[in-house]
Write a protein that holds these residues in place. Structure first.
Motif, PDB file in Angstrom:
ATOM      1  N   MET A  99       0.854  -1.179   0.000  1.00 62.07           N
ATOM      2  CA  MET A  99       0.000   0.000   0.000  1.00 62.07           C
ATOM      3  C   MET A  99       0.890   1.228   0.000  1.00 62.07           C
ATOM      4  SD  MET A  99      -3.048   1.313   2.554  1.00 62.07           S
ATOM      5  CE  MET A  99      -1.969   2.006   3.810  1.00 62.07           C
ATOM      6  N   MET A 100       0.681   2.095  -0.957  1.00 58.34           N
ATOM      7  CA  MET A 100       1.451   3.333  -1.078  1.00 58.34           C
ATOM      8  C   MET A 100       0.546   4.499  -0.701  1.00 58.34           C
ATOM      9  SD  MET A 100       3.142   4.963  -4.541  1.00 58.34           S
ATOM     10  CE  MET A 100       4.093   3.499  -4.868  1.00 58.34           C
ATOM     11  N   LEU A 101       1.062   5.391   0.122  1.00 58.83           N
ATOM     12  CA  LEU A 101       0.279   6.535   0.580  1.00 58.83           C
ATOM     13  C   LEU A 101       0.900   7.809   0.023  1.00 58.83           C
ATOM     14  CD1 LEU A 101      -2.239   6.497   2.394  1.00 58.83           C
ATOM     15  CD2 LEU A 101      -0.792   7.274   4.277  1.00 58.83           C
ATOM     16  N   HIS A 102       0.087   8.574  -0.715  1.00 59.41           N
ATOM     17  CA  HIS A 102       0.542   9.857  -1.237  1.00 59.41           C
ATOM     18  C   HIS A 102      -0.529  10.895  -0.963  1.00 59.41           C
ATOM     19  CE1 HIS A 102       1.043  12.876  -4.585  1.00 59.41           C
ATOM     20  NE2 HIS A 102       2.237  12.902  -4.019  1.00 59.41           N
ATOM     21  N   ARG A 103      -0.191  11.876  -0.144  1.00 64.82           N
ATOM     22  CA  ARG A 103      -1.142  12.913   0.269  1.00 64.82           C
ATOM     23  C   ARG A 103      -2.392  12.287   0.876  1.00 64.82           C
ATOM     24  NH1 ARG A 103      -0.673  16.789  -5.152  1.00 64.82           N
ATOM     25  NH2 ARG A 103       1.532  17.338  -4.871  1.00 64.82           N
ATOM     26  N   ASN A 104      -2.170  11.288   1.708  1.00 57.37           N
ATOM     27  CA  ASN A 104      -3.225  10.572   2.429  1.00 57.37           C
ATOM     28  C   ASN A 104      -4.181   9.796   1.515  1.00 57.37           C
ATOM     29  OD1 ASN A 104      -2.367  11.371   5.016  1.00 57.37           O
ATOM     30  ND2 ASN A 104      -3.417  13.345   4.794  1.00 57.37           N
ATOM     31  N   MET A 110       2.118  -2.943  -7.459  1.00 58.13           N
ATOM     32  CA  MET A 110       2.979  -4.114  -7.295  1.00 58.13           C
ATOM     33  C   MET A 110       4.413  -3.597  -7.229  1.00 58.13           C
ATOM     34  SD  MET A 110       3.151  -7.423  -7.023  1.00 58.13           S
ATOM     35  CE  MET A 110       1.538  -7.969  -7.584  1.00 58.13           C
ATOM     36  N   LEU A 111       5.090  -3.901  -6.130  1.00 57.21           N
ATOM     37  CA  LEU A 111       6.450  -3.426  -5.934  1.00 57.21           C
ATOM     38  C   LEU A 111       7.438  -4.493  -6.410  1.00 57.21           C
ATOM     39  CD1 LEU A 111       7.071  -0.662  -4.751  1.00 57.21           C
ATOM     40  CD2 LEU A 111       7.718  -1.751  -2.611  1.00 57.21           C
ATOM     41  N   SER A 166       3.853  -2.475   3.902  1.00 56.17           N
ATOM     42  CA  SER A 166       3.894  -3.828   3.354  1.00 56.17           C
ATOM     43  C   SER A 166       2.948  -4.747   4.130  1.00 56.17           C
ATOM     44  CB  SER A 166       5.317  -4.382   3.421  1.00 56.17           C
ATOM     45  OG  SER A 166       5.693  -4.605   4.764  1.00 56.17           O
ATOM     46  N   PRO A 167       2.543  -5.892   3.545  1.00 55.96           N
ATOM     47  CA  PRO A 167       1.660  -6.828   4.254  1.00 55.96           C
ATOM     48  C   PRO A 167       2.266  -7.378   5.547  1.00 55.96           C
ATOM     49  CG  PRO A 167       1.679  -7.304   1.910  1.00 55.96           C
ATOM     50  CD  PRO A 167       2.756  -6.290   2.156  1.00 55.96           C
TER      51      PRO A 167
END
Length: 408
Positions: A99-104, A110-111, A166-167
Motif C-alpha cells: 500500500m502506497m500513501l501519497h497525500r493521504n 505491485m512493488l 507492506s503486508p
C-alpha cells in the motif's frame, strides 16, 4: 496473346475507357475484402508481437520460483544458470503488493526490486531507456521509481515523497506495535508503453524490498534473460532434464498462455468473418458475369459460328474472374498498407487513444506485416473470383450456336 484472353481483358478494360463500371466495382469489392482480411491479420499480428515483446521485457524469459516460498540458496542457483551458453543475464527478484500513501490517498501497486548493488537486471531497463525523468542508477534504498501512468493517475511527480506499507506490517499490528511506513522519494518514472506495467508497477532497491517483506537474504524468484535466438521453451525443458534447479520453472509464454491464446483466437475469428464477407462479394461477381453472358448471347453465338471452341468461350469468362481477383488483391494490399500507415490518426479519430490503452494496454496501434498472411488473403480472393466466373463460363460454353444467333 490468345484472342479469348484479349477479349476477356478488353471487356474489363474497354478501349477509350480506363476501366468498365462493372470491373471497377468488382475490383473495389475484392480490394475492400483484402483490406479487411489482411489489415485485421496485420494488426492482430502486431498486438501479438508487441505483447510478447513487452511481456519478455517486463517479466523476463524464464522465471524460477520456490512454490510460494522464498529462495535462500539463490547464489548457487544463479551460478549454475550462468554456466549455460543460452543465458544472457540472471537477476534475483523480490516482488509483491504494497500500500502506497501519497497525500493521504492509498494506492496499491505491485512493488518490484532492482539490485542497486550490482546494478544489473534481467529486464532491459537501460537498453530500452524505460526510465524517464531520471535514471535507474538514481535508485537507492531511500527512493522509488513509479510507473508513469500510475504517477499520472495519482498526481505523483519526481521529487515527491510516498509512504510504503507492506503486508508484513500486519504482524506488528497483531503484537500491538505501531508499524512505521518507509518514506521514499520518487526519482524517476517507469515508461514501457505497456499500460499493464506502467499503471501498476513501482521499483525499489532489493535491500529495501527485503526489509519490507522480512526476507532476510532470500528472494521471491530468479529471473533469466536469454540471448537472442534462444528458445525459452527448449531451455526450460533443458533445465528440467538437467535436474539442477529444484524449483518451479516457467517461461513468459506459459505464464501468459491464456492471454496470448485470446489474442490468437481473436485473429482467427475476425479472419473467418471477413472470409465470409469475401465469399459474399464473389457471389456478386458471379451474378454480374452471368448477366454479361445473357447480354452477349448473340456475340457468343457469333464467336462459335466463326470457329471458337466451347472451352475458349468458357476461358473468356473464367479469366475475367481471374483478372478481377488479381487486380483487386493488388489494390487491396496497397490500400491496406496505405491506411495502416495513417493508423495513429484514424485510431485517434475513431476510438481515441485512451480506449486503446484501456482495452489493449498500448498507447500506439502496433502492426506487423507477414508475407504468409498476404499470400493467403490474395490466393483466397483470386480463387474465389475465378470460381465466380466458372458458372457463367459454363453457361456460355453450353450455348448452342443456332439458338444464340436467334437470341434477341
Amino acid at each position: 496473346m490468345p484472342w479469348w484472353l484479349y477479349i476477356a481483358f478488353k471487356q474489363l478494360f474497354p478501349s477509350g475507357k480506363i476501366i468498365s463500371f462493372f470491373a471497377a466495382v468488382s475490383i473495389l469489392g475484392v480490394a475492400l475484402g483484402i483490406l479487411g482480411l489482411f489489415g485485421t491479420q496485420s494488426v492482430m499480428n502486431g498486438f501479438h508481437a508487441q505483447i510478447g515483446e513487452k511481456l519478455r521485457d517486463t517479466t523476463g524469459d524464464i522465471i524460477i520460483r520456490n512454490f510460494g516460498q522464498p529462495i535462500y540458496n539463490h547464489k548457487v542457483i544463479c551460478e549454475r544458470l550462468r554456466k549455460y551458453p543460452e543465458v544472457d543475464r540472471v537477476e534475483t527478484v523480490a516482488k509483491g503488493p504494497v500500500m502506497m500513501l501519497h497525500r493521504n490517498v492509498p494506492i496499491f501497486p505491485m512493488l518490484r526490486s532492482y539490485d542497486t548493488v550490482k546494478n544489473e537486471t534481467a529486464l532491459p531497463l537501460k537498453q530500452k531507456n524505460y526510465v524517464k525523468m531520471g535514471f535507474i542508477e538514481d535508485l537507492d534504498d531511500d527512493s522509488i521509481i513509479i510507473g508513469q501512468r500510475l504517477a499520472a493517475q495519482n498526481g505523483i511527480s519526481v521529487g515527491d515523497k510516498v509512504e510504503i506499507f507492506s503486508p508484513t506490517m500486519l504482524d506488528k499490528i497483531k503484537k500491538d506495535e505501531v508499524p512505521m511506513p518507509s518514506s521514499l522519494e520518487v526519482v524517476g518514472l517507469l515508461c514501457t508503453d505497456y499500460s499493464e506495467v506502467d499503471s501498476n508497477v513501482a521499483l525499489v532497491s532489493l535491500r529495501r524490498m527485503r526489509d519490507l517483506y522480512n526476507l532476510g537474504d532470500g528472494v521471491h524468484s530468479i529471473v533469466v534473460a536469454l540471448k537472442d535466438g534462444a528458445n525459452c521453451n527448449e531451455f526450460s525443458a533443458k533445465l528440467y532434464s538437467d535436474r539442477k534447479i529444484p524449483y518451479r520453472i516457467s517461461t513468459w509464454l506459459t505464464s501468459n498462455e491464456g492471454f496470448l491464446r485470446v489474442i490468437k483466437m481473436e485473429k482467427v475469428m475476425m479472419s473467418l468473418i471477413i472470409f465470409l464477407i469475401i465469399i459474399v462479394a464473389s457471389f456478386s461477381i458471379c451474378i454480374s458475369l452471368y448477366t454479361s453472358v445473357l447480354r452477349k448471347t448473340r456475340e457468343i453465338g457469333l464467336s462459335g459460328a466463326m470457329g471458337a471452341r466451347p472451352y475458349q468461350i468458357a476461358l473468356t469468362y473464367c479469366f475475367q474472374g481471374l483478372f478481377i481477383g488479381v487486380f483487386g488483391s493488388l489494390f487491396g494490399i496497397v490500400l491496406t498498407m496505405t491506411i495502416l500507415h495513417f493508423r495513429e490518426s484514424l485510431v485517434e479519430l475513431i476510438v481515441g487513444r485512451e480506449a486503446l490503452i484501456e482495452f489493449y494496454h498500448f498507447a500506439h496501434l502496433p502492426v506487423k506485416y507477414e508475407l504468409n498472411d498476404a499470400m493467403w488473403a490474395c490466393t483466397f480472393a483470386i480463387v474465389l473470383c475465378t470460381l465466380a466466373g466458372l458458372f457463367p463460363a459454363i453457361r456460355a460454353a453450353r450455348l448452342k450456336i443456332s439458338e444464340a444467333m436467334r437470341n434477341e
